[in-house]
Design a protein around this motif. Sequence first.
Motif, PDB file in Angstrom:
ATOM      1  N   ALA A 287       0.837  -1.210   0.000  1.00  0.00           N
ATOM      2  CA  ALA A 287       0.000   0.000   0.000  1.00  0.00           C
ATOM      3  C   ALA A 287       0.866   1.251   0.000  1.00  0.00           C
ATOM      4  CB  ALA A 287      -0.935  -0.005   1.205  1.00  0.00           C
ATOM      5  N   VAL A 288       1.924   1.252   0.832  1.00  0.00           N
ATOM      6  CA  VAL A 288       2.839   2.411   0.862  1.00  0.00           C
ATOM      7  C   VAL A 288       3.480   2.618  -0.505  1.00  0.00           C
ATOM      8  CG1 VAL A 288       5.025   3.244   1.810  1.00  0.00           C
ATOM      9  CG2 VAL A 288       3.283   2.316   3.335  1.00  0.00           C
ATOM     10  N   ASN A 289       3.898   1.529  -1.162  1.00  0.00           N
ATOM     11  CA  ASN A 289       4.515   1.664  -2.487  1.00  0.00           C
ATOM     12  C   ASN A 289       3.537   2.257  -3.496  1.00  0.00           C
ATOM     13  OD1 ASN A 289       6.912   0.555  -1.577  1.00  0.00           O
ATOM     14  ND2 ASN A 289       6.313  -1.545  -2.084  1.00  0.00           N
ATOM     15  N   ALA A 290       2.272   1.844  -3.432  1.00  0.00           N
ATOM     16  CA  ALA A 290       1.277   2.393  -4.355  1.00  0.00           C
ATOM     17  C   ALA A 290       1.068   3.881  -4.101  1.00  0.00           C
ATOM     18  CB  ALA A 290      -0.044   1.635  -4.214  1.00  0.00           C
ATOM     19  N   TYR A 291       0.962   4.261  -2.817  1.00  0.00           N
ATOM     20  CA  TYR A 291       0.778   5.679  -2.497  1.00  0.00           C
ATOM     21  C   TYR A 291       2.021   6.496  -2.883  1.00  0.00           C
ATOM     22  CZ  TYR A 291      -3.214   4.071   0.263  1.00  0.00           C
ATOM     23  OH  TYR A 291      -4.387   3.510   0.663  1.00  0.00           O
ATOM     24  N   ASN A 292       3.212   5.912  -2.695  1.00  0.00           N
ATOM     25  CA  ASN A 292       4.444   6.631  -3.076  1.00  0.00           C
ATOM     26  C   ASN A 292       4.437   6.956  -4.565  1.00  0.00           C
ATOM     27  OD1 ASN A 292       5.414   6.500  -0.493  1.00  0.00           O
ATOM     28  ND2 ASN A 292       6.722   4.733  -0.842  1.00  0.00           N
ATOM     29  N   LEU A 293       4.084   5.973  -5.391  1.00  0.00           N
ATOM     30  CA  LEU A 293       4.074   6.188  -6.835  1.00  0.00           C
ATOM     31  C   LEU A 293       3.009   7.204  -7.234  1.00  0.00           C
ATOM     32  CD1 LEU A 293       5.310   5.417  -9.508  1.00  0.00           C
ATOM     33  CD2 LEU A 293       3.770   3.471  -9.636  1.00  0.00           C
ATOM     34  N   ALA A 294       1.866   7.165  -6.568  1.00  0.00           N
ATOM     35  CA  ALA A 294       0.810   8.139  -6.862  1.00  0.00           C
ATOM     36  C   ALA A 294       1.253   9.548  -6.486  1.00  0.00           C
ATOM     37  CB  ALA A 294      -0.472   7.764  -6.120  1.00  0.00           C
ATOM     38  N   ILE A 295       1.944   9.686  -5.344  1.00  0.00           N
ATOM     39  CA  ILE A 295       2.398  11.009  -4.898  1.00  0.00           C
ATOM     40  C   ILE A 295       3.472  11.547  -5.825  1.00  0.00           C
ATOM     41  CG2 ILE A 295       3.643  12.178  -3.028  1.00  0.00           C
ATOM     42  CD1 ILE A 295       2.091  10.404  -1.071  1.00  0.00           C
ATOM     43  N   ARG A 296       4.301  10.649  -6.395  1.00  0.00           N
ATOM     44  CA  ARG A 296       5.296  11.114  -7.367  1.00  0.00           C
ATOM     45  C   ARG A 296       4.629  11.802  -8.553  1.00  0.00           C
ATOM     46  NH1 ARG A 296       8.603   6.238  -9.296  1.00  0.00           N
ATOM     47  NH2 ARG A 296       9.224   7.813 -10.848  1.00  0.00           N
ATOM     48  N   GLN A 297       3.436  11.362  -8.897  1.00  0.00           N
ATOM     49  CA  GLN A 297       2.751  11.909 -10.059  1.00  0.00           C
ATOM     50  C   GLN A 297       1.840  13.079  -9.701  1.00  0.00           C
ATOM     51  OE1 GLN A 297       1.178   8.696 -12.666  1.00  0.00           O
ATOM     52  NE2 GLN A 297       2.135   7.322 -11.201  1.00  0.00           N
ATOM     53  N   ASN A 298       1.340  13.105  -8.494  1.00  0.00           N
ATOM     54  CA  ASN A 298       0.436  14.193  -8.097  1.00  0.00           C
ATOM     55  C   ASN A 298       0.600  14.429  -6.602  1.00  0.00           C
ATOM     56  OD1 ASN A 298      -1.699  15.970  -7.573  1.00  0.00           O
ATOM     57  ND2 ASN A 298      -2.921  15.114  -9.221  1.00  0.00           N
ATOM     58  N   LYS A 299       1.217  15.545  -6.246  1.00  0.00           N
ATOM     59  CA  LYS A 299       1.515  15.848  -4.849  1.00  0.00           C
ATOM     60  C   LYS A 299       0.453  16.714  -4.192  1.00  0.00           C
ATOM     61  CE  LYS A 299       6.499  15.612  -5.649  1.00  0.00           C
ATOM     62  NZ  LYS A 299       7.800  16.307  -5.553  1.00  0.00           N
ATOM     63  N   ARG A 300      -0.709  16.856  -4.821  1.00  0.00           N
ATOM     64  CA  ARG A 300      -1.726  17.762  -4.276  1.00  0.00           C
ATOM     65  C   ARG A 300      -2.993  17.042  -3.836  1.00  0.00           C
ATOM     66  NH1 ARG A 300      -1.480  22.889  -8.557  1.00  0.00           N
ATOM     67  NH2 ARG A 300       0.791  23.170  -8.499  1.00  0.00           N
ATOM     68  N   ILE A 301      -2.965  15.731  -3.736  1.00  0.00           N
ATOM     69  CA  ILE A 301      -4.140  14.966  -3.312  1.00  0.00           C
ATOM     70  C   ILE A 301      -3.983  14.626  -1.831  1.00  0.00           C
ATOM     71  CG2 ILE A 301      -5.506  12.888  -3.681  1.00  0.00           C
ATOM     72  CD1 ILE A 301      -4.569  12.849  -6.559  1.00  0.00           C
ATOM     73  N   PRO A 302      -4.779  15.209  -0.950  1.00  0.00           N
ATOM     74  CA  PRO A 302      -4.602  14.985   0.500  1.00  0.00           C
ATOM     75  C   PRO A 302      -4.783  13.535   0.900  1.00  0.00           C
ATOM     76  CG  PRO A 302      -6.061  16.864   0.062  1.00  0.00           C
ATOM     77  CD  PRO A 302      -5.848  16.182  -1.232  1.00  0.00           C
ATOM     78  N   ALA A 303      -5.708  12.818   0.258  1.00  0.00           N
ATOM     79  CA  ALA A 303      -6.003  11.442   0.673  1.00  0.00           C
ATOM     80  C   ALA A 303      -4.783  10.538   0.538  1.00  0.00           C
ATOM     81  CB  ALA A 303      -7.160  10.878  -0.156  1.00  0.00           C
ATOM     82  N   LEU A 304      -3.888  10.807  -0.419  1.00  0.00           N
ATOM     83  CA  LEU A 304      -2.703   9.973  -0.583  1.00  0.00           C
ATOM     84  C   LEU A 304      -1.812  10.038   0.653  1.00  0.00           C
ATOM     85  CD1 LEU A 304      -1.784  10.838  -4.295  1.00  0.00           C
ATOM     86  CD2 LEU A 304      -2.968   8.809  -3.451  1.00  0.00           C
ATOM     87  N   TYR A 305      -1.613  11.264   1.185  1.00  0.00           N
ATOM     88  CA  TYR A 305      -0.775  11.414   2.373  1.00  0.00           C
ATOM     89  C   TYR A 305      -1.472  10.850   3.611  1.00  0.00           C
ATOM     90  CZ  TYR A 305       1.959  14.590  -0.552  1.00  0.00           C
ATOM     91  OH  TYR A 305       2.722  15.126  -1.542  1.00  0.00           O
ATOM     92  N   SER A 306      -2.775  11.107   3.736  1.00  0.00           N
ATOM     93  CA  SER A 306      -3.505  10.621   4.906  1.00  0.00           C
ATOM     94  C   SER A 306      -3.533   9.097   4.948  1.00  0.00           C
ATOM     95  CB  SER A 306      -4.931  11.174   4.896  1.00  0.00           C
ATOM     96  OG  SER A 306      -5.651  10.773   6.028  1.00  0.00           O
TER      97      SER A 306
END
Length: 399
Positions: A287-306
């Motif tokens: 799950a962390v790896n999936a969120y890391n890759l998503a954040i690399r592409q879009n750093k403005r989605i709060p749900a990814l960090y939460s």
Amino acid sequence: MPLLVTDYSWTQTETTVYIHVPLKGTAAGKVDVVSTDEYLKVHFPPYLFEAFLFEPVNDDRSSAKIREGEAVISLSKTTNNMWRHLMRDTDDKIKKMQVRERALLKYQEKLCSESRSKAEKQRAERKYALETMMKLEQEERHSIQRIKDTERQRTTTEMETWQLRQKQRAEEKSQGKLHRDDQNKLRAEKQPQGHSGQSDRKQPADLPAPRTSRNIQVTFTPRVFPTALRESRAAEEEEWLRKQAEARRAVNADVEELGDLKEEDRNPEWLKNKGDKCFMTGDYLSAVNAYNLAIRQNKRIPALYSNRAACHLKLGNLHKAIEDSSQALDLLIPPVAANAAARARASVRRGSAFCRLQLYAEGLQDYQAALKIDPHNEALQTDTQRIQDIIQGSAAKTH
């Protein structure tokens, strides 16, 4: 040569022997304890405590605890009686060496058995996680197929209804045309001969039937924030909507870095859903790896960090959980009704990390912030009160 520990102490009951070994300033992580049914060793270089037990003990029910400054070993007796001594009264070095070798061999076998059990458990957990993931994916495919089948059935029914109406209209037009032809023929027969020229006048062509009228339903997007006018925070609400739109359009990853990724792996929303599914199955690292890759592409989605903060909480990465929760709260500005639930979740996750680090005052602030958003949440009320009790208890002890 190790230094033998002689300043130990021991007590006993009819069922248990308690041995206290001073660690002489050694850290808990550097203490090695070996225990079998007839032998005990506590090694913390350069010191060594070794005991050839007076009677056999039940090693499976024995335990060792490392406290500040001492190791406490609890040995469960095999027979309920009082020992005259802790150790055997013998100086036979050969016999001691044999006991030591048997004990070490048993200890190695025990470690190997535990290692195999742990590996088997991990394999079973991975198998269960994989089966759960496959089951979820299969249910999702079945759900999509049901939607497709329903839509196909609806479209087929509409098409059949339309064809039936077209057939009925064609039959009505054909009957109307025959009726008009009969009337024209009858009228021509009744007309006098001198006016035969008028009977040859070209009749108007049959006009198509008028189209049936239908109503088109037009729906308008409702206002996202149903706030009373006198309480309206239109400026903050519009600002939040604008930030959400920018977040959906934002792409921060370098195109070259994403060149080897699949098409779906370039979609932050798809990666977020993948991370959520991994979290549900207990696969927090994936799950962390999936969120890391998503954040690399879009750093403005709060749900990814939460959501990544929730994974770090499960993995015990408390400082990373605090960092991700704070980043999510920074992105959830301005505070409006649409992001209230997300702000409450991020606050609780950061507060939990603070409390597990024993920073109860900081954790209480986050729990109170979440409780202010959701004041009727009984679980939040209970947790907040528990933190307050811990803080009050600590303050009472200091006085």
